[in-house]
Scaffold this motif. Structure first.
Motif, PDB file in Angstrom:
ATOM      1  N   ALA A 104      -0.914  41.313  63.084  1.00  0.00           N
ATOM      2  CA  ALA A 104      -0.798  41.124  61.633  1.00  0.00           C
ATOM      3  C   ALA A 104      -0.315  42.415  60.990  1.00  0.00           C
ATOM      4  CB  ALA A 104      -2.143  40.715  61.035  1.00  0.00           C
ATOM      5  N   THR A 113       1.644  39.925  53.593  1.00  0.00           N
ATOM      6  CA  THR A 113       1.083  39.874  54.948  1.00  0.00           C
ATOM      7  C   THR A 113       1.922  39.002  55.879  1.00  0.00           C
ATOM      8  OG1 THR A 113      -0.334  38.018  54.337  1.00  0.00           O
ATOM      9  CG2 THR A 113      -1.266  40.231  54.133  1.00  0.00           C
ATOM     10  N   THR A 114       1.854  39.325  57.158  1.00  0.00           N
ATOM     11  CA  THR A 114       2.432  38.492  58.206  1.00  0.00           C
ATOM     12  C   THR A 114       1.414  38.381  59.329  1.00  0.00           C
ATOM     13  OG1 THR A 114       3.470  40.363  59.333  1.00  0.00           O
ATOM     14  CG2 THR A 114       4.794  39.227  57.686  1.00  0.00           C
ATOM     15  N   TYR A 115       1.460  37.264  60.031  1.00  0.00           N
ATOM     16  CA  TYR A 115       0.527  37.017  61.131  1.00  0.00           C
ATOM     17  C   TYR A 115       1.261  36.416  62.323  1.00  0.00           C
ATOM     18  CZ  TYR A 115      -3.179  37.526  57.633  1.00  0.00           C
ATOM     19  OH  TYR A 115      -4.018  38.006  56.659  1.00  0.00           O
ATOM     20  N   LYS A 155      -3.066  32.883  63.084  1.00  0.00           N
ATOM     21  CA  LYS A 155      -3.032  32.333  61.718  1.00  0.00           C
ATOM     22  C   LYS A 155      -4.225  31.413  61.480  1.00  0.00           C
ATOM     23  CE  LYS A 155       1.928  32.500  60.744  1.00  0.00           C
ATOM     24  NZ  LYS A 155       3.170  31.711  60.591  1.00  0.00           N
ATOM     25  N   THR A 196      -7.649  37.723  59.226  1.00  0.00           N
ATOM     26  CA  THR A 196      -7.194  38.123  57.900  1.00  0.00           C
ATOM     27  C   THR A 196      -7.055  39.635  57.848  1.00  0.00           C
ATOM     28  OG1 THR A 196      -8.353  36.262  56.866  1.00  0.00           O
ATOM     29  CG2 THR A 196      -7.666  38.065  55.431  1.00  0.00           C
ATOM     30  N   LEU A 212      -9.026  44.328  59.670  1.00  0.00           N
ATOM     31  CA  LEU A 212      -8.672  43.069  60.317  1.00  0.00           C
ATOM     32  C   LEU A 212      -9.966  42.291  60.535  1.00  0.00           C
ATOM     33  CD1 LEU A 212      -6.295  41.412  61.509  1.00  0.00           C
ATOM     34  CD2 LEU A 212      -6.971  42.324  63.745  1.00  0.00           C
TER      35      LEU A 212
END
Length: 121
Positions: free
Chosen positions: A49, A57-59, A64, A68, A80
Motif C-alpha cells: 500500500a 492511497t493505493t493497495y 484491498k 488500511t 498500516l
C-alpha cells in the motif's frame, strides 16, 4: 540523513489484526509518498500500500478491504492497519518513502530495515 524505523510486527492468528508503524526522521523537508512493501520467503518484494502527502492511497489487490494505510504528516509517520490476516500475509514488511531532504531539491527513496509479520495458528 534520513531514517525509517518500522515497529509493530509480530505473530498473529489467522483472522487477527496487527498494526505497523513507520516513523521517518532526519533532515526532512517534505515526504511525497510513504508506503509498505513485503517480501515473503522465496518471493520477490511486492507493493502492499502507498499513501501520498495529499492522502491518496493505493493497495495491492490481495490486501484491498483488509488493510488500511494512513499517515500523520505532522509526525512523518505512516500506519498500516492489517485486519483479517491470512497465513499468506506472512512476510517481512518494509517501510518505503520518497523524501525531499533539506539538502536536495528532488525526492529520494528510502527504506526501513523491515519488520517480520507471521500469521499462523
Amino acid at each position: 540523513q534520513v531514517q525509517l524505523v518500522e515497529s509493530g510486527g509480530g505473530l498473529a492468528q489467522p483472522g487477527g489484526s496487527l498494526r505497523l508503524s513507520c516513523a521517518a526522521s532526519g533532515s526532512i523537508f517534505r515526504i511525497n509518498v510513504m508506503g509498505w512493501y513485503r517480501q515473503a520467503p522465496g518471493k520477490e518484494r511486492e507493493l502492499v500500500a502507498t499513501i501520498t502527502s495529499a492522502g491518496a492511497t493505493t493497495y495491492a489487490d490481495s490486501v484491498k478491504g483488509r488493510f488500511t494505510i494512513s499517515s500523520d504528516n505532522a509526525k512523518n509517520t505512516a500506519i498500516l492497519q492489517m485486519n483479517s490476516l491470512k497465513p499468506e500475509d506472512t512476510a517481512v514488511y518494509y517501510c518505503n518513502a520518497n523524501i525531499v531532504t533539506l539538502t536536495r531539491s528532488w525526492g529520494v527513496v528510502y527504506w526501513g530495515k523491515g519488520t517480520l509479520v507471521t500469521v499462523s495458528s
